[in-house]
Design a protein around this motif. Structure first.
Motif, mmCIF file in Angstrom:
data_model
loop_
_atom_site.group_PDB
_atom_site.id
_atom_site.type_symbol
_atom_site.label_atom_id
_atom_site.label_comp_id
_atom_site.label_asym_id
_atom_site.label_seq_id
_atom_site.Cartn_x
_atom_site.Cartn_y
_atom_site.Cartn_z
ATOM 1 N N GLY A 3 0.791 -1.223 0.000
ATOM 2 C CA GLY A 3 0.000 0.000 0.000
ATOM 3 C C GLY A 3 0.822 1.271 0.000
ATOM 4 N N LYS A 46 -2.619 9.310 -4.828
ATOM 5 C CA LYS A 46 -3.510 9.353 -6.000
ATOM 6 C C LYS A 46 -4.583 10.427 -5.833
ATOM 7 C CE LYS A 46 -3.065 4.537 -7.476
ATOM 8 N NZ LYS A 46 -3.759 3.222 -7.568
ATOM 9 N N GLU A 47 -5.061 10.580 -4.605
ATOM 10 C CA GLU A 47 -6.110 11.579 -4.342
ATOM 11 C C GLU A 47 -5.614 13.001 -4.574
ATOM 12 O OE1 GLU A 47 -7.381 10.856 -0.395
ATOM 13 O OE2 GLU A 47 -8.372 8.941 -0.862
ATOM 14 N N GLN A 70 -0.139 5.040 -1.180
ATOM 15 C CA GLN A 70 -0.411 5.243 -2.602
ATOM 16 C C GLN A 70 -1.798 5.828 -2.858
ATOM 17 O OE1 GLN A 70 0.563 1.259 -3.981
ATOM 18 N NE2 GLN A 70 2.535 1.956 -4.769
ATOM 19 N N GLU A 71 -2.772 5.367 -2.120
ATOM 20 C CA GLU A 71 -4.139 5.880 -2.320
ATOM 21 C C GLU A 71 -4.203 7.365 -2.000
ATOM 22 O OE1 GLU A 71 -6.944 4.680 -3.651
ATOM 23 O OE2 GLU A 71 -5.689 2.981 -4.233
#
Length: 388
Positions: A289, A355-356, A351-352
């Motif tokens: 992650g 990306k946001e 990573q999430e």
């Protein structure tokens, strides 16, 4: 270098790369030399010949896995040996270089030469050394004929613009760590345009200005080399990097500068044995992650004028490792630093969350679109399957 190491009280051995054997097993990479386990070494200085680059870099890579300090990384050596790859890597970092083109199709040759300014041009074999495989073509027709002949012989070639103001001479900066410890100017003799010492070039010491020193150090670091000879042309608009050499010769530079270059290399390695080479991106992306990415601050972004703290990077579990602003590199930037349009942030984090922070439109463009196959196409593929 052996003499320099012994003078400083170090035990030193010269290892024939081709006599090494690489053993691999779970959790225990090993290296054998002449059939016996290689003794424990604190540091290794690679001097890999061009003809054995593949096996030589494999041996260096094995030592990296064994946590031996390696003066030049295996990736750096491999990159520097391929002239095209090395220039591709340097080109994205605003490093000055002669305009260069690489073509395979005969119909692309003339348009490519015209894009880099026309004749005269320099034609280089991708893996030539010591000036071998470097040709000056005075006209486009001659260049086309030479390229066609070399390609017929299955040779890959680069074509570079001819830097006329630097004809017959270049500068080699010898980089050790983050310093240029010596520099020389090489001057070709007679009608020879290649200034290599092996081709009769005469060397003289030269004091580099800040721009040349900075360019040489950055070029070596970008290539992943701690010890390098960076060859530059003295162009009208500043230094033009031609090549970054991972196994630079010592004789010419020591004669020109009267400095103990070999001793400086030994002392540098001795001071850094506790810092083995590692693939930092690989290490940072092992955690599930988490990863490394570069976030760009475009014109009109909501982040322009905000500090790193205001942008809540830490709250999102994102660490800013380096900030790139034009030609300036700011490692470990203060979180009170304000961001500007065009800034590039090298980040490690969730990573999430990263990306946001990318604008929705851009994120949608990057997202892969997976469609469902039509039944007729599935049936057709099944019909032509070797199993039927």
């Amino acid at each position: 270098m052996v003499a320099a190491a012994k003078e400083r009280g170090y035990k030193v051995s010269v290892i024939n790369t081709l006599k090494c054997a690489i053993d691999l097993q779970r959790g225990k990479p090993d290296l054998y030399y002449r059939g016996k386990p290689l003794a424990d070494f604190d540091a290794m200085i690679p001097r890999i010949g061009a003809s054995i680059t593949y096996f030589g870099t494999a041996v260096v890579r094995q030592l990296e896995q064994m946590n031996v300090f390696v003066a030049n990384s295996s990736a750096g050596i491999a990159n520097s040996r391929d002239k095209l790859r090395s220039l591709q890597i340097l080109s994205r970092h605003h490093i000055g270089m002669p305009k260069t083109t690489f073509v395979r199709d005969r119909g692309d040759v003339i348009p490519a030469i015209e894009r880099i300014g026309g004749a005269p041009v320099i034609i280089k074999l991708l893996e030539g050394t010591q000036g071998v495989g470097v040709i000056l073509a005075d006209t486009i027709k001659i260049a086309e004929a030479i390229i066609e002949t070399l390609q017929t012989a299955k040779q890959n070639v680069l074509v570079q613009s001819f830097v006329s103001e630097s004809k017959g001479r270049d500068v080699r900066a010898f980089v050790v760590g983050d310093r240029v410890i010596g520099a020389m100017r090489r001057v070709a003799q007679g009608d020879e345009f290649r200034s290599n010492v092996h081709r009769g070039g005469v060397v003289e010491t030269v004091e580099l200005d800040d721009e040349f020193r900075e360019t040489a150090i950055r070029a070596a670091q970008i290539m992943g080399l701690r010890i390098a000879g960076v060859d530059m042309l003295e162009g009208q608009h500043g230094p033009q990097v031609m090549e970054v050499n991972s196994s630079p010769g010592l004789e010419g530079i020591e004669r020109a500068t009267q400095k103990d270059i070999a001793g400086a290399i030994i002392e540098y390695c001795a001071a850094h044995v506790d810092f083995p080479e590692m693939d930092i991106r690989q290490r940072l992306t092992v955690s599930r992650g988490y990863g490394v990415c570069e976030l760009v601050v475009p014109e009109g972004s909501q982040f322009v004028g905000m500090t790193i703290t205001d942008a809540a990077f830490t709250d999102r579990d994102i660490n800013v490792l380096t900030l790139y602003r034009g030609n300036t590199v700011i490692p470990n930037p203060k979180y009170s630093r304000k961001m500007e349009a065009g800034d590039r942030l090298l980040c490690f984090g969730k990573q999430e969350a990263m990306k946001e922070m990318v604008p929705t439109k851009t994120r949608k463009k990057r997202a892969p679109k997976i469609k469902t196959l039509e039944q007729s196409r599935i049936d057709e593929a099944s019909t032509h399957s070797p199993q039927h």
